[in-house]
Enzyme design. Structure first.
Site, mmCIF file in Angstrom:
data_model
loop_
_atom_site.group_PDB
_atom_site.id
_atom_site.type_symbol
_atom_site.label_atom_id
_atom_site.label_comp_id
_atom_site.label_asym_id
_atom_site.label_seq_id
_atom_site.Cartn_x
_atom_site.Cartn_y
_atom_site.Cartn_z
ATOM 1 N N SER A 435 0.820 -1.063 -0.037
ATOM 2 C CA SER A 435 -0.041 -0.178 -0.035
ATOM 3 C C SER A 435 0.892 1.297 -0.093
ATOM 4 O O SER A 435 1.933 1.189 0.527
ATOM 5 C CB SER A 435 -0.974 0.036 1.172
ATOM 6 O OG SER A 435 -1.401 1.270 1.441
ATOM 7 N N TYR A 448 -0.680 -1.008 9.976
ATOM 8 C CA TYR A 448 -0.767 -1.465 8.429
ATOM 9 C C TYR A 448 0.566 -1.016 7.698
ATOM 10 O O TYR A 448 0.884 -1.939 6.650
ATOM 11 C CB TYR A 448 -2.199 -0.611 8.043
ATOM 12 C CG TYR A 448 -2.599 -0.893 6.648
ATOM 13 C CD1 TYR A 448 -3.057 -1.887 6.231
ATOM 14 C CD2 TYR A 448 -2.403 0.353 5.641
ATOM 15 C CE1 TYR A 448 -3.655 -2.140 4.866
ATOM 16 C CE2 TYR A 448 -2.766 -0.030 4.405
ATOM 17 C CZ TYR A 448 -3.339 -1.228 3.971
ATOM 18 O OH TYR A 448 -3.881 -1.048 2.811
HETATM 19 P P1 NAI Z 1 -11.999 -5.272 1.032
HETATM 20 O O1 NAI Z 1 -12.240 -4.898 2.371
HETATM 21 O O2 NAI Z 1 -13.005 -4.774 0.036
HETATM 22 O O3 NAI Z 1 -11.164 -6.691 0.703
HETATM 23 C C1 NAI Z 1 -10.498 -7.315 1.571
HETATM 24 C C2 NAI Z 1 -10.985 -8.714 1.554
HETATM 25 O O4 NAI Z 1 -10.184 -9.372 2.507
HETATM 26 C C3 NAI Z 1 -12.317 -8.642 2.435
HETATM 27 O O5 NAI Z 1 -13.438 -9.128 1.789
HETATM 28 C C4 NAI Z 1 -12.163 -9.536 3.854
HETATM 29 O O6 NAI Z 1 -13.481 -10.214 4.088
HETATM 30 C C5 NAI Z 1 -11.087 -10.154 3.364
HETATM 31 N N1 NAI Z 1 -10.337 -10.677 4.526
HETATM 32 C C6 NAI Z 1 -10.034 -10.009 5.675
HETATM 33 N N2 NAI Z 1 -9.446 -10.583 6.588
HETATM 34 C C7 NAI Z 1 -9.176 -11.792 5.821
HETATM 35 C C8 NAI Z 1 -8.596 -13.176 6.589
HETATM 36 N N3 NAI Z 1 -8.004 -13.115 7.758
HETATM 37 N N4 NAI Z 1 -8.811 -14.161 5.644
HETATM 38 C C9 NAI Z 1 -9.319 -14.335 4.502
HETATM 39 N N5 NAI Z 1 -10.034 -13.086 3.987
HETATM 40 C C10 NAI Z 1 -10.016 -12.058 4.788
HETATM 41 O O7 NAI Z 1 -10.741 -4.258 0.544
HETATM 42 P P2 NAI Z 1 -9.994 -3.806 -0.778
HETATM 43 O O8 NAI Z 1 -9.751 -2.516 -1.078
HETATM 44 O O9 NAI Z 1 -10.423 -4.696 -1.775
HETATM 45 O O10 NAI Z 1 -8.335 -4.488 -0.178
HETATM 46 C C11 NAI Z 1 -7.682 -5.466 -0.905
HETATM 47 C C12 NAI Z 1 -6.329 -5.417 -0.388
HETATM 48 O O11 NAI Z 1 -5.710 -4.305 -1.332
HETATM 49 C C13 NAI Z 1 -5.840 -5.244 0.961
HETATM 50 O O12 NAI Z 1 -4.728 -6.196 1.229
HETATM 51 C C14 NAI Z 1 -5.609 -3.971 1.254
HETATM 52 O O13 NAI Z 1 -5.073 -3.598 2.027
HETATM 53 C C15 NAI Z 1 -5.111 -3.517 -0.235
HETATM 54 N N6 NAI Z 1 -5.155 -2.273 -0.659
HETATM 55 C C16 NAI Z 1 -6.394 -1.642 -0.841
HETATM 56 C C17 NAI Z 1 -6.382 -0.102 -1.314
HETATM 57 C C18 NAI Z 1 -7.620 0.522 -1.818
HETATM 58 O O14 NAI Z 1 -7.186 1.601 -2.282
HETATM 59 N N7 NAI Z 1 -8.405 -0.169 -1.666
HETATM 60 C C19 NAI Z 1 -5.047 0.704 -0.741
HETATM 61 C C20 NAI Z 1 -3.866 0.040 -0.690
HETATM 62 C C21 NAI Z 1 -3.894 -1.470 -0.557
#
Ligand code: NAI
Length: 706
Positions: A435, A448
């Site tokens: 990130s 984070y």
């Molecule tokens: P999101 O919250 O929509 O997706 C993350 C998913 O991971 C969720 O569906 C959640 O249920 C699942 N999850 C959480 N803990 C878990 C576990 N212990 N085991 C299995 N699944 C689990 O968020 P998003 O934005 O799609 O994030 C995806 C990745 O991208 C993350 O790693 C986030 O940190 C990273 N990220 C996202 C950014 C953004 O702008 N959306 C910016 C920088 C990084």
């Protein structure tokens, strides 16, 4: 000398080369292009002459020779085949890996043919061309191998369809050599005479470039990107200033035969040329028969990755624990099941899994789900994530731990069993998710940010460990609207940040075609750029026999702090090599108070002092040798390096029975040790003269880190 038969099939490289539009223009000028082919010589609407390919990867010629252990005094470039997959962009970085594929024995007095093949990828991720080089090793025949089959190309017995006349200038090699091949035979009168020529001869590849221009002009004017294949055999030397004719016979749709003759003598200079040309069929990146695991794919970015992977043929394990945004809650199968159902409804293949990446057992079960459903794992996207933001003063150990557990430990738990499966099959693509908060910092996200930078460290080393199994590991830093960003970015911005803008980059990193490993990319809203850890050139502040003082470091802070001309490193030994090279630079020698020679050149003593630190005991098993260095000129002297029992000792002065003696001028030695002069180039240009066992001298490159 005996050919190294064990080198056949072993990976060679990667060799990387950065190039700029001026390099491609310099090459085009070197092979005779000018105002008439302005598309190759003017940066406006510039195109790259396809034969630039071989000039750009010519270093591989010497690597092949060294690995094959040929007698360097007897090598000639025999044949060259080039297959073009995509047009060469006007700048970027080329990465080439190759291997020796065949040795042919023409007989004891007739020499051997050594064949090396390589693939070259551009930093844009595209495979640009495949090269097959045949080296004629005149002094290495008679090793008992099979002979080469007779050539299958027969030149037509009719008048050529096209004849292109040209005359390389008398000074042509002087210009051409600036594109990389600085072998003395093409510039040095005495060297040429020693090799049996009346004067320096044209580079075979320079004449090859003239031919490439002639072929394009005749068969695909203005459209060099249509060149698909160009093969030939170098048959006779040519002197600069002698007129040439490129003779071309069309052989049906998109195919021609060609050769180059000396227009004065009629001698064939390049023979048995084959050319293929035409449009490239549109290429689609597919994942058919690939098995992908996407963690956290129940929503947001993970869902978008899973859908597109499946649409392009992959079988997908849709993992999602189904908890709350901060990772709390008992979890739910529903989010993963919903996405898997979406994939199946669209005709794809998927299984849903709700295991928790934050535990080792969860990681094992996710990989097991892929093995049970689809038999293997080819692709892993570590994407699952949660947030527990708090300013550092309010950060509780529980919030710290929970975030580290999902992001960093979670990636470890899933990657470990996946890596095992990939290693066993010799194929894998792994994407970590970092990130901008980790790469650059973000208030309130210490947990984070630490986890996200931990993933970069994990990638850096896994990239090295996976390389030999064709496992590529890269990292994406996405920016997208999701439940993680719903309340941290303004709604009008979120509208323009659909996850689908990030998907193409992440899928590029999952593709078989992915040429990079160990890279980080920012991706969001359709804007992509590479992020990297950059190291500045720094300054040597060490005194001669004393530690630097605090004041000396403070005084040098401007230079230490500068990132001008900063570099990225592929691994720690690359950085160590630069550290050692820093002590070999004139500035460093001066800073260290070393003695100067009569004309002010720095001593090379610092290099020899540093040499034991660069020794690689793991490469020295069974090696027992004394390398004598005789460095002439101011700052020079005699040193010898004793390697035995996997240890290395450097002693000033001469040894009475060295294995080999390396003679060099001090300035050339410093240039070689700082990486500015390649050892093989030094040898070929007569700057490095080796007496005694030349073969053993070739061990030096393996025994010491550069
Ligand atoms: P999101 O919250 O929509 O997706 C993350 C998913 O991971 C969720 O569906 C959640 O249920 C699942 N999850 C959480 N803990 C878990 C576990 N212990 N085991 C299995 N699944 C689990 O968020 P998003 O934005 O799609 O994030 C995806 C990745 O991208 C993350 O790693 C986030 O940190 C990273 N990220 C996202 C950014 C953004 O702008 N959306 C910016 C920088 C990084």
């Amino acid at each position: 000398m005996a050919l190294n038969l064990a080198a056949l099939g072993k990976p060679i490289g990667p060799v990387t080369k950065d190039y700029h539009w001026k390099d491609t223009v310099l090459y085009a000028l070197g092979v005779g292009a000018g105002f008439e082919e302005i598309e190759f010589t003017y940066e406006k609407n510039l195109k790259v002459l396809p034969s630039f390919a071989i000039a750009a990867v010519f270093d591989l010629f010497f690597l092949f020779c060294t690995e094959a252990n040929v007698d360097l005094a007897g090598i000639l470039h025999g044949e060259q085949q080039l297959t073009f997959h995509h047009p060469i962009p006007t700048e970027g970085t080329l990465k080439t890996t190759g291997q020796l594929t065949h040795y042919y024995d023409k007989g004891k007095d007739k020499g051997a043919l050594v064949v090396g093949e390589s693939d070259t990828w551009h930093s844009n991720g595209k495979k640009l061309f495949t090269s097959r080089m045949t080296m004629f090793a005149r002094r290495d025949g008679g090793f008992g191998g099979e002979n080469v089959s007779p050539p299958s190309i027969v030149m037509p017995d009719r008048k050529p369809d096209f004849v292109v006349e040209d005359t390389p200038s008398k000074d042509q090699p002087l210009l051409y050599r600036l594109s990389g091949d600085i072998f003395a035979l093409h510039v040095d009168q005495a060297f040429a005479a020693q090799s049996g020529f009346e004067k320096p001869i044209m580079h075979g590849l320079c004449t090859h470039g003239f031919a490439c221009r002639a072929l394009i002009k005749s068969l695909m004017p203005g459209r060099p990107e249509q060149l698909r294949r160009m093969d030939c055999r170098f048959s006779r030397p040519l002197y600069p200033g002698e007129p040439i004719q490129t003779q071309i016979w069309q052989e049906g749709e998109g195919r021609a035969l060609w050769r180059v003759v000396n227009a004065q003598t009629g001698a064939v200079v390049i023979d048995r040329g084959v050319l293929e040309y035409g449009d490239v069929p549109a290429h689609q990146i597919r994942f058919d028969n690939r098995v992908a695991i996407v963690t956290g794919a129940g929503g947001g970015l993970g869902r978008a990755y899973a859908l597109e992977l499946a649409r392009r043929g992959a079988k997908v394990v849709v993992n999602d624990f189904g908890g709350a945004r901060d990772g709390t809650g008992a979890g739910s199968f529903a989010p993963a099941a919903k996405v898997a159902a979406e994939i199946e409804a669209a005709g794809g293949q998927a299984v849903a899994n709700d295991d928790n990446v934050a535990t080792p057992e969860g990681g094992e079960r996710i990989v097991q789900a892929a093995l049970e459903a689809f038999g293997t794992v080819d692709i892993l996207i570590n994407n699952a994530g949660i947030l527990r933001d708090k300013s550092f003063a309010k950060m509780t150990p529980a919030s710290w731990q929970a975030v580290i557990d999902v992001h960093l430990n979670g990636a470890f738990h899933v990657t470990r069993p996946a890596f095992e499966a990939m290693k066993a099959r010799g194929y894998g693509r792994i994407v970590m998710t970092t990130s901008a908060a980790g790469l650059y910092g973000n208030f309130g996200q210490t947990n984070y940010a630490a986890a996200k930078m931990g993933l970069v460290g994990l990638m850096n080393t896994l990239n090295l460990e996976g390389a030999k199994y064709n496992i590529r590991v890269n990292t994406i830093a996405p920016l997208a609207a999701s439940r993680l960003t719903a309340d941290v970015l303004p709604p009008e911005l979120l509208e323009k940040m659909q996850p689908e803008y990030v998907v193409p980059m992440t899928l590029c990193l999952c593709a078989e075609e992915c040429a990079v490993s160990g890279h980080i990319y920012n991706a969001g809203m359709g804007y992509f750029n590479r992020a990297a850890v950059v190291t500045g050139p720094g300054a040597v502040v060490a005194g001669r026999d004393q530690y630097p003082t605090v004041e000396e470091v403070a005084a040098a802070m401007d230079r230490i702090d500068s990132l001008a001309d900063g570099k990225t490193y592929g691994q720690v030994s690359d950085q160590l090599a630069d550290l050692l090279a820093a002590f070999a630079s004139p500035d460093a020698a001066e800073a260290a108070g070393q003695e100067k020679g009569a004309r002010g050149e720095p001593s090379v003593a610092a290099v020899f002092e540093a040499l034991p630190g660069a020794f690689r005991p793991e490469a020295a098993t069974g090696v027992s040798a004394v390398f004598q260095y005789r460095i002439s000129g101011a700052g020079g002297g005699d040193w010898h390096c004793i390697v035995a029992d996997r240890q290395c000792r450097v002693v000033t002065g001469r040894h009475d029975r060295p294995t080999c003696t390396l003679n060099m001028a001090a300035a050339d030695f410093l240039a070689m040790m700082s990486g500015r002069l390649a050892p093989l180039q030094a040898f070929n240009s007569g700057k490095l003269i080796i007496e005694g066992d030349i073969m053993k001298s070739q061990l030096i490159e393996k025994l010491f880190k550069r």
